[in-house]
Design a protein around this motif. Structure first.
Motif, PDB file in Angstrom:
ATOM      1  N   THR A  50       0.828  -1.495  -0.062  1.00 16.01           N
ATOM      2  CA  THR A  50      -0.160   0.119   0.202  1.00 16.01           C
ATOM      3  C   THR A  50       1.022   1.247  -0.531  1.00 16.01           C
ATOM      4  OG1 THR A  50      -0.142  -0.163   2.679  1.00 16.01           O
ATOM      5  CG2 THR A  50      -1.596  -0.917   0.857  1.00 16.01           C
ATOM      6  N   ARG A  62      -3.796   6.687  -1.273  1.00 13.16           N
ATOM      7  CA  ARG A  62      -2.915   5.121  -0.782  1.00 13.16           C
ATOM      8  C   ARG A  62      -3.588   5.338   0.540  1.00 13.16           C
ATOM      9  NH1 ARG A  62       3.514   6.376  -1.666  1.00 13.16           N
ATOM     10  NH2 ARG A  62       3.407   6.795  -3.856  1.00 13.16           N
ATOM     11  N   SER A  76       0.157   8.642   5.828  1.00 19.00           N
ATOM     12  CA  SER A  76       0.538   8.272   4.437  1.00 19.00           C
ATOM     13  C   SER A  76       0.722   9.807   4.050  1.00 19.00           C
ATOM     14  CB  SER A  76       0.111   7.724   3.459  1.00 19.00           C
ATOM     15  OG  SER A  76       0.498   7.960   2.347  1.00 19.00           O
ATOM     16  N   ARG A  79      -7.664  -1.758  -4.893  1.00 19.29           N
ATOM     17  CA  ARG A  79      -7.025  -0.914  -5.750  1.00 19.29           C
ATOM     18  C   ARG A  79      -7.746  -0.246  -7.195  1.00 19.29           C
ATOM     19  NH1 ARG A  79      -1.981  -1.985  -5.582  1.00 19.29           N
ATOM     20  NH2 ARG A  79      -1.071  -0.323  -3.410  1.00 19.29           N
TER      21      ARG A  79
END
Length: 519
Positions: A239, A261, A256, A291
């Motif tokens: 990821t 993500r 992040s 995804r």
């Protein structure tokens, strides 16, 4: 004519004789006599008829002659009349030419007289000019003797004083014009901006770079970490998100700077925990599947956004980029929320100004698509966004508005400054974005340093969070007129050299104090 009649009679006689002989041969003598009598009668009738025809022809010939003579007389009279008229016109032209020649000779004589008079007057004027120049030279010599200055030095001093006075008056007039224009334009601009902001309701848009993933119990943390930490390493590798497992009860932190993500990691963890099978192969499978589903969700978000805003005919790639804005942030502000808010503000402001609201809304929505590219480039997000919009067939006005909203392109359309203003409104309202303290302090420091760089400035203070700059000057070094000039120059320099939100008011203070103490 008479010969014709005689011939006719002879023919008739011959016919009668032949007929008589023929009758005689057939009939008796009596019949011969009757035939002769009949022939004589025919001869008389033929003579009478020939005479009648002759008289008729003579009468017709006389009438024809009379008619021809009358026509000839009329032609002769018409020709004589035209000749007479031509002679009259020629006579009148000759008289007119003679009259003009006479007038021209008279005018030539008058012009010669006037010319002689003018020559005499010019000679008199030249004499007077010469005398005046002599008097003027004598007057200048006297003035130079009295003043102790030459004419050139006096002229230079006068020009310099007039120049300084003109500069001062021009500066004052320029300041008055600018202030008047600012008051009028500022009043209208505030009215439009306030109406635009009042008609837009926006949410609190600050987001963090950390997502909290809640667990049912702390026992699941061990499964997520895995033997010797292989599961957590697999999740982080798949990821691109850092998993922080600490003493926080029933929670794991996903860290992040990329919200997309973080969302992939959150959904993947949610599926893995619900399924219970957590191992590296399963993690890769779930992350890839998540995804792909998230890409479909991105497309759906983009389509829903353009439908809600009433925008049609947009390329699918641009719609996908709009959807990706949902998972991007700028200074803590969600990019999609910011773009939607900017689009609504642009549409309202364009309507208030009588422009095309649909085109302005389109440009407002797409102005930050350069922040969500598929590939990293060295271009700024404004220029990259303009390039993408042009690539996918957007209107030239929209392309220019995207590229010019940070002044990196020249504004060529009316909606370009509208997009720039609405972008600033959306980002500058309280709570919309976070500003790093160091950047804020540096901006305040730069503002004060800029003011201190001018001669005669004693102190400079940036107040009201950098929205006003107060400058104190030394009264002995700076005059009142120079104070106005200094304030204007500082405002222009800040406008051209610094980047700042909103507007900055520059106030120059000049104070003269005389203090004495009575004892």
């Amino acid at each position: 004519m008479e010969l014709i009649y005689v011939i006719i009679g002879i023919v008739a006689l011959v016919i009668g004789v032949v007929a008589g002989k023929f009758i005689f041969a057939k009939n008796t003598q009596k019949q011969v006599e009757e035939a002769e009598a009949q022939a004589q009668s025919m001869i008389k009738e033929a003579g009478i008829r020939a005479e009648t025809i002759r008289k008729e022809k003579e009468l017709e010939a006389k009438e024809k002659f009379v008619q021809l003579k009358a026509d000839h007389d009329r032609d002769v009279m018409e020709r004589n009349r035209k000749i007479s008229e031509s002679e009259n016109r020629a006579r009148q032209k000759e008289q007119s030419i003679n009259q003009k020649e006479s007038n021209l000779d008279k005018q030539i004589k008058e012009n010669e007289a006037i010319k002689e008079n003018l020559n005499r007057q010019i000679e008199v004027v030249n004499l007077k000019r010469t005398e005046l120049e002599k008097h003027q030279e004598e007057h200048i010599r006297r003035l130079e003797k009295i003043a102790g200055l030459s004419a050139e030095e006096a002229k230079n001093q006068l020009v310099e004083s007039l120049k300084q006075e003109a500069q001062t008056r021009a500066l004052v007039l320029q300041q008055e014009i600018i202030e008047d224009a600012k008051q009028k334009a500022g009043k209208e601009a505030r009215k439009i901006v306030i109406q635009t902001i009042q008609r837009t309701a926006a949410e609190q848009t600050i987001e963090n770079t950390v997502t909290v993933f809640n667990l049912e119990s702390d026992e699941i943390k061990g499964q997520i970490i895995g033997r010797e930490g292989r599961n957590i390493r697999a999740i982080e590798a798949a990821t691109g998100v850092d998993l922080i497992v600490d003493d926080t009860p029933e929670a794991i932190l996903l860290s992040s700077f990329d919200p997309l993500r973080r969302e992939v990691a959150r959904l993947s963890l949610q599926r893995l925990v619900a399924d219970g099978r957590i191992h590296p192969a399963r993690i890769e499978e779930v992350v890839e599947k998540t995804r792909k589903q998230l890409e479909e969700q991105v497309m759906e978000i983009g389509e829903r956004t353009v439908i809600e805003l009433g925008i049609h005919g947009m390329h699918k790639e641009l719609i996908r980029m709009v959807g990706r804005m949902r998972f991007r942030s700028s200074y803590g502000q969600n990019l999609l929320m910011h773009s939607r808010e900017t689009a609504n503000l642009c549409a309202i402001m364009a309507s208030e100004l009588g422009l095309n609201p649909k085109l302005a809304k389109r440009a407002g929505l797409l102005h930050d698509i350069g922040k969500v590219p598929d590939e990293e480039t060295e271009l700024s997000h404004a220029l990259l966004g303009a390039k993408l919009a042009e690539k996918y067939g957007e209107n030239p006005a929209v392309v220019n508005a995207i590229g010019a909203h940070h002044d990196e392109m020249e504004m060529q359309y009316v909606i370009s400054p509208i997009v720039q203003a609405c972008d600033a409104i959306s980002g500058a309202r309280p709570g919309a974005r976070r500003e790093i303290m160091q950047q804020y302090l540096q901006r305040i420091k730069d503002l004060e340093s800029l003011a201190m760089g001018y001669p005669g400035v004693e102190k400079a203070y940036a107040i009201q969070a950098g929205r006003e700059l107060r400058v104190i000057v030394e009264a002995e070094k700076v005059t009142d007129a120079e104070s106005d000039k200094l304030s204007f120059e500082m405002a222009q320099k800040i406008q051209t050299e610094m980047v700042y939100p909103g507007q900055i008011k520059v106030t120059v203070i000049r104070e003269k104090r005389a203090v004495n103490v009575a004892r």
